[in-house]
Write an enzyme that holds these catalytic residues in place. Sequence first.
Site, PDB file in Angstrom:
ATOM      1  N   TYR A 135      14.310  19.308  25.799  1.00  0.00           N
ATOM      2  CA  TYR A 135      13.636  18.012  25.679  1.00  0.00           C
ATOM      3  C   TYR A 135      13.652  17.339  27.044  1.00  0.00           C
ATOM      4  CZ  TYR A 135      11.928  14.126  22.843  1.00  0.00           C
ATOM      5  OH  TYR A 135      11.140  13.151  22.260  1.00  0.00           O
TER       6      TYR A 135
ATOM      7  N   ARG B 189       4.400  26.832   0.071  1.00  0.00           N
ATOM      8  CA  ARG B 189       5.772  27.290  -0.179  1.00  0.00           C
ATOM      9  C   ARG B 189       6.080  26.987  -1.633  1.00  0.00           C
ATOM     10  NH1 ARG B 189       9.528  22.260   0.641  1.00  0.00           N
ATOM     11  NH2 ARG B 189       8.012  20.712   1.263  1.00  0.00           N
TER      12      ARG B 189
END
Lengths: 373, 373
Positions: B94, B218
């Site tokens: 990050y 899913r």
Amino acid sequence: MASARFLTLKSIHGTSTHTHSLRPRIQISGKVRAFCALMSPTSTAVFYENHGPPDTVTKIIQLPSVEIKANDVCVKMLASPINPSDINRIEGVYPVRPPLPAVGGYEGAGVVHSVGSAVQALSPGDLVMVSPPSPGTWQTHVVKDKSLWHKLHKDTPVEYAATVTINPLTALRMLEDFVDLKTGDAIVQNGATSMVGQCVIQLAKLRGIHTINIIRDRSGSDEATEKLKKLGADEVFTESQLDVRNVKSLLGNVPEPALGFNCVGGNAASLVLKFLRQGGTMVTYGGMAKKPVIVSTSSFIFKELSLTGFYLQNWLTSDKNEECREMLDYLLGLIREGKLKYNMELAPFSEFHTALDKSLGKLGSQPKQVIKF
Amino acid sequence: MASARFLTLKSIHGTSTHTHSLRPRIQISGKVRAFCALMSPTSTAVFYENHGPPDTVTKIIQLPSVEIKANDVCVKMLASPINPSDINRIEGVYPVRPPLPAVGGYEGAGVVHSVGSAVQALSPGDLVMVSPPSPGTWQTHVVKDKSLWHKLHKDTPVEYAATVTINPLTALRMLEDFVDLKTGDAIVQNGATSMVGQCVIQLAKLRGIHTINIIRDRSGSDEATEKLKKLGADEVFTESQLDVRNVKSLLGNVPEPALGFNCVGGNAASLVLKFLRQGGTMVTYGGMAKKPVIVSTSSFIFKELSLTGFYLQNWLTSDKNEECREMLDYLLGLIREGKLKYNMELAPFSEFHTALDKSLGKLGSQPKQVIKF
């Protein structure tokens, strides 16, 4: 318009019989015009009845005379280019295209041959261009409403008048419409040898804006680089020269660009994105490689890049016509002063299909083909 | 800040010897504070010395007391979430991250334990949140400058206070910053079950804006659809339901969206682009699928789409702090009124590494993990 020409042709045949039966006597003087309609010469045209590969679906035919109505202007064409969008229109893949059958071409310039009775501002012999571009310019004589012809300074080179709208105007607008560029700023573009690319370099230079230019790897790329530098390019790189870890290390004294132009897609678009500075904008105006633009998530979030498109058609609407013509006059002024130029190959109309093959890339890399009638 | 804590620790050790040698006599009353420094309790913390996989580089350790300086506030933490950006910071990927060694976490809320001598606006027992978010919230006691704590209404649910900045504020700003949406307009988003996604649905609903929501295929997608519809979603589709020629035929009475949010990338981003109307904008704020965004040339030129990114960090700068806190108070007000809610799983600090495994996706799809201290 090609299809309009055909419709007109049919309606002439229909109404002429009709007229004869209704009006037995032809009157002399003022009213004679209504019966002895002013007619265009016959026209030799690049004609297609179906969409498909341009080199197979187009043929040269002779179109009959059409009526020149009160507000019409008949122009003897002198020059008209073969643009990628013309090819896409014939292929049937361009969103804006004329109904079939049609005559090819969209841009062009010529001299006024004859004018309808209500036309004041144009006279035979005037140099004019089609503005805004509209279908059917690949023919020797074009009849269109007077509003579609823009009168030009007599010293305007006709091949430039024929090509100034679609490409140079794109370059001009792209430099104006997206980022507020200041003297000393930089832009980056791929497809830099294209007509738009050449114009971007020169128009940017006139404003003191640096250009970073990306070209394809091919034999002759050294000469292409030299040519672009002569036009004012600050930096020119082939795609393979940019296959380095940090393209920005190649920038030298040129600042990181805030604006990029993409007319290629694929890797060449990724290279434009790599050069852009934090918060930069990439404008897509073409897709010569027929590959999409691929962008990482971090380019959006952390590098804060924006991607958008440029579609000249939005500038070619009737409500922007006056503004557009002022810009065209500005560009043609630069051309007359020698401050804006670009590569073209003039092709006699009799060799249209060779010029078309060159435009289709069948004969290797070639300059923009412009038909001379 | 974790690293600051360590630096402070070293400097305490350093200066305390120094102080002893220079000042042999301890004075009573006013000046005693200067010598008997106010100290925090020891703190149990999620600590890492190197970047790497968060489940291997983090460990729970006991940090010694630190000095509470005049403008410091020591807070007994009550709740702190595990956000994807926290994970990316530990991984070292990050862009904005604390120097090593560090304590994890960036958002959090708690009660004031003790305050430095110059602190007026906060008192022990006050409910506060870290604002703007800053490093080191995964520990039982955090000492930071008073400017980094925002006092909250006492009825604020602490797990919401701990999570309201990074995700709900992103949803709020994305609905405001890019397109001028009006009642009756629509937006489209992927990753709709995420915390941002849930907030987008509810904040849009409050403004009369329709939402088209894309979720993963899913097991449990039917329940997920039901949950999102209960929050106010107009349409919910799994990616495979959108594997049709024209996704817009599925819109029913919902208008074509002018704005889209992408936190996934890959195919899920392409689906957002497909739903967008002419001239629409897609904002990327995450890349859960770790796949880039792929855009056709014609999407830019003919559909005139614009793509851009959202980076909340730009809102969390000191000059926007007041404005930000007003927005957080607005969101927390909605939460107290029951108008804004989202799925979280509260995890006891003693089970931190199980919660971390859930956040890392090692235990299947799980709600946002929030550590309760």
